[in-house]
Design a protein around this motif. Structure first.
Motif, mmCIF file in Angstrom:
data_model
loop_
_atom_site.group_PDB
_atom_site.id
_atom_site.type_symbol
_atom_site.label_atom_id
_atom_site.label_comp_id
_atom_site.label_asym_id
_atom_site.label_seq_id
_atom_site.Cartn_x
_atom_site.Cartn_y
_atom_site.Cartn_z
ATOM 1 N N VAL A 253 -15.883 3.954 16.578
ATOM 2 C CA VAL A 253 -15.260 5.050 15.835
ATOM 3 C C VAL A 253 -16.355 5.741 15.033
ATOM 4 O O VAL A 253 -16.932 5.139 14.124
ATOM 5 C CB VAL A 253 -14.136 4.520 14.910
ATOM 6 C CG1 VAL A 253 -13.548 5.669 14.095
ATOM 7 C CG2 VAL A 253 -13.048 3.823 15.719
ATOM 8 N N HIS A 254 -16.645 6.976 15.396
ATOM 9 C CA HIS A 254 -17.734 7.732 14.754
ATOM 10 C C HIS A 254 -19.014 6.886 14.707
ATOM 11 O O HIS A 254 -19.716 6.835 13.695
ATOM 12 C CB HIS A 254 -17.349 8.185 13.345
ATOM 13 C CG HIS A 254 -16.042 8.935 13.292
ATOM 14 N ND1 HIS A 254 -15.686 9.883 14.224
ATOM 15 C CD2 HIS A 254 -15.001 8.849 12.428
ATOM 16 C CE1 HIS A 254 -14.486 10.355 13.929
ATOM 17 N NE2 HIS A 254 -14.046 9.737 12.854
ATOM 18 N N GLY A 255 -19.279 6.199 15.784
ATOM 19 C CA GLY A 255 -20.528 5.434 15.907
ATOM 20 C C GLY A 255 -20.456 4.008 15.378
ATOM 21 O O GLY A 255 -21.394 3.234 15.570
ATOM 22 N N PHE A 256 -19.345 3.637 14.720
ATOM 23 C CA PHE A 256 -19.239 2.274 14.159
ATOM 24 C C PHE A 256 -18.354 1.398 15.057
ATOM 25 O O PHE A 256 -17.270 1.826 15.440
ATOM 26 C CB PHE A 256 -18.619 2.303 12.760
ATOM 27 C CG PHE A 256 -19.489 2.968 11.732
ATOM 28 C CD1 PHE A 256 -20.518 2.263 11.121
ATOM 29 C CD2 PHE A 256 -19.273 4.290 11.375
ATOM 30 C CE1 PHE A 256 -21.322 2.867 10.168
ATOM 31 C CE2 PHE A 256 -20.079 4.910 10.423
ATOM 32 C CZ PHE A 256 -21.105 4.199 9.825
ATOM 33 N N PRO A 257 -18.812 0.159 15.324
ATOM 34 C CA PRO A 257 -17.952 -0.733 16.119
ATOM 35 C C PRO A 257 -16.832 -1.321 15.269
ATOM 36 O O PRO A 257 -16.987 -1.506 14.059
ATOM 37 C CB PRO A 257 -18.936 -1.840 16.553
ATOM 38 C CG PRO A 257 -19.962 -1.877 15.475
ATOM 39 C CD PRO A 257 -20.081 -0.472 14.934
ATOM 40 N N VAL A 258 -15.709 -1.599 15.913
ATOM 41 C CA VAL A 258 -14.605 -2.291 15.241
ATOM 42 C C VAL A 258 -13.803 -3.028 16.307
ATOM 43 O O VAL A 258 -13.800 -2.610 17.469
ATOM 44 C CB VAL A 258 -13.707 -1.295 14.452
ATOM 45 C CG1 VAL A 258 -12.977 -0.327 15.371
ATOM 46 C CG2 VAL A 258 -12.720 -2.018 13.543
ATOM 47 N N TYR A 259 -13.221 -4.175 15.938
ATOM 48 C CA TYR A 259 -12.326 -4.843 16.884
ATOM 49 C C TYR A 259 -11.097 -5.397 16.180
ATOM 50 O O TYR A 259 -11.133 -5.688 14.980
ATOM 51 C CB TYR A 259 -13.042 -5.954 17.673
ATOM 52 C CG TYR A 259 -13.787 -6.977 16.848
ATOM 53 C CD1 TYR A 259 -13.115 -7.945 16.107
ATOM 54 C CD2 TYR A 259 -15.185 -6.989 16.841
ATOM 55 C CE1 TYR A 259 -13.809 -8.889 15.373
ATOM 56 C CE2 TYR A 259 -15.897 -7.927 16.092
ATOM 57 C CZ TYR A 259 -15.199 -8.881 15.369
ATOM 58 O OH TYR A 259 -15.885 -9.799 14.636
ATOM 59 N N LEU A 260 -10.004 -5.457 16.958
ATOM 60 C CA LEU A 260 -8.751 -6.029 16.463
ATOM 61 C C LEU A 260 -8.321 -7.070 17.498
ATOM 62 O O LEU A 260 -8.112 -6.731 18.666
ATOM 63 C CB LEU A 260 -7.660 -4.967 16.341
ATOM 64 C CG LEU A 260 -7.976 -3.764 15.432
ATOM 65 C CD1 LEU A 260 -8.497 -2.586 16.239
ATOM 66 C CD2 LEU A 260 -6.719 -3.332 14.687
#
Ligand SMILES: Cc1cc2nc3c(=O)[nH]c(=O)nc-3n(C[C@H](O)[C@H](O)[C@H](O)COP(=O)(O)OP(=O)(O)OC[C@H]3O[C@@H](n4cnc5c(N)ncnc54)[C@H](O)[C@@H]3O)c2cc1C
Length: 379
Positions: A253-260
């Protein structure tokens, strides 16, 4: 194994526990030393077995290990489950990787080219197809990839199962190891923090980030481990929203990783930050970033109840590849699992068990993880 041989395993995170279990299964007399079993990096881990989604550029030594270990997990989970007689937290559900804007979509497409070139199975799907799979995905998702073989395990449940199996079959010593003891050239045991000496035929060091603090490692060994901290948020999904997700949703998201990562019990793990700062606990900026980006992919996250916020340092190696090998007579090392210790536990445990038992591992695998590769002198 012909004779009844003994091994001391120093450190009971996912690596120490899984390897200890493999050794017990082979008939070794195992003593496992750790003041706080399962409370290191493995306590925080989301448990993604993401052999494909975690691929990044220039890690040619790492991909084959990740893929081989991902393939070994179903069998490992099945063996542990059969032995313990209840589920061990392994969920063979796929992963969806989502893009939060057009630049993120391009980044995912570039990565997919690399993943395809490595023969990995990954399928590009439209945002509406992704929303049919996971109706909780928000309008912020502008692209998605489906990875059928990236599964997950709940590391806490898995480690609890291993401890349950090991408690009657191995000796658990809730003490820190301060030093290795030697007779001539051979490591013959350990000294504990209270001065107690323990003897064994073999010592295996699986102490994660703190492995280098143990006295008596070979002076020629350079162990350049560094803490790469990760923040993690655990939420409970309200009954009315369950299941919020049925598969792991990762994204940029906008270059940042994230996980759920949704668990079978209705909870969910949110993470992905990587910090090389000196904040030992969760970072306010990290938590903000995770919730900001998670809610862009899955807006319902903001309706969940936060029940835990935690940070732990990953045992980072300079090339992201673990350090596993014989350090000398009686001594084996298995550490530096960095971002992939849960995924790599299946392979790492087999490899370390082979090394402890004196079996020769596959030369290509052994060379990649050579613990002396950052040292001037090689074994
Ligand atoms: C936020 C976060 C998320 C992550 N998510 C994932 C993921 O989704 N998938 C994945 O594959 N990996 C993930 N990782 C990485 C993974 O958690 C680590 O690679 C893995 O836990 C390392 O396992 P370990 O057993 O080597 O270390 P640890 O779990 O840190 O265990 C080391 C143990 O050694 C003990 N110890 C240390 N020194 C001594 C001593 N002197 N004597 C006795 N005992 C000692 C400690 O008490 C500890 O219990 C994540 C990590 C973090 C921080």
């Amino acid at each position: 194994m012909d004779e009844h041989r003994s091994v001391i395993v120093v450190g009971a995170g996912i690596i120490g526990l899984t390897t200890a279990w493999e050794l017990v299964e082979e008939g070794w007399d195992v003593t496992l030393c750790d003041p706080e079993p399962g409370m290191g990096a493995s306590r925080a881990a989301a448990g993604m077995l993401a052999a494909i989604a975690e691929v990044t550029w220039d890690q040619s030594a790492l991909y084959p290990l990740m893929v081989a270990s991902g393939r070994a997990w179903p069998e490992l989970a099945a063996r542990v489950e059969a032995a313990v007689g209840h589920p061990v937290g392994y969920l063979p559900v796929e992963t969806l990787v989502c893009a939060g804007d057009a630049a993120d979509r391009q980044a995912l497409a570039d990565l997919a080219d690399l993943q395809h070139s490595l023969g990995m199975e990954i399928e590009s799907i439209t945002p509406s197809a992704a929303r049919r799979l996971e109706p909780a995905l928000g309008p912020g998702v502008v692209g998605a990839m489906r990875i059928p073989t990236d599964h997950q395990v709940d590391p806490r449940v898995f480690m609890a199962a291993l401890l349950e199996l090991l408690t009657p079959r191995a000796t658990l010593v809730r003490r820190r190891v301060t030093a290795l003891t030697r007779q001539d050239d051979r490591v013959v045991g350990v000294r504990l923090e209270d001065g107690t000496l323990l003897a064994a035929d073999e010592v295996l060091v699986t102490a994660g980030l703190d492995a280098g603090a143990i006295e008596g490692l070979p002076p020629s060994l350079r162990l350049p481990l560094r803490p790469v901290r990760g923040d993690i948020i655990r939420v409970r999904v309200p009954e009315r929203l369950r299941p919020l997700l049925t598969r792991t949703v990762r994204g940029i998201v906008h270059g940042f990783p994230v996980y759920l990562v949704p668990r079978a019990d209705g909870t969910m793990v949110i993470g992905a930050t990587s910090r090389e700062d000196d904040l030992a606990g969760p970072s306010a900026g990290g938590i903000y970033q995770l919730l900001r980006d998670a809610q862009r992919l899955v807006p319902g996250v903001l309706e969940c109840e936060v029940y835990e916020v935690l940070a732990r340092p990953r045992p980072g190696s300079p090339d992201d590849v673990p350090l596993v090998g014989r350090l000398g007579p009686g001594l084996t090392l298995s550490t530096g699992y960095f971002r992939h210790g849960i995924l790599l536990a299946a392979l790492g445990a087999r490899l370390a068990a082979d090394l402890v038992a004196g079996r020769t591992p596959a030369p290509d695998v052994a060379a990649g993880v050579d613990p002396y590769r950052f040292s001037e002198v090689t074994a």
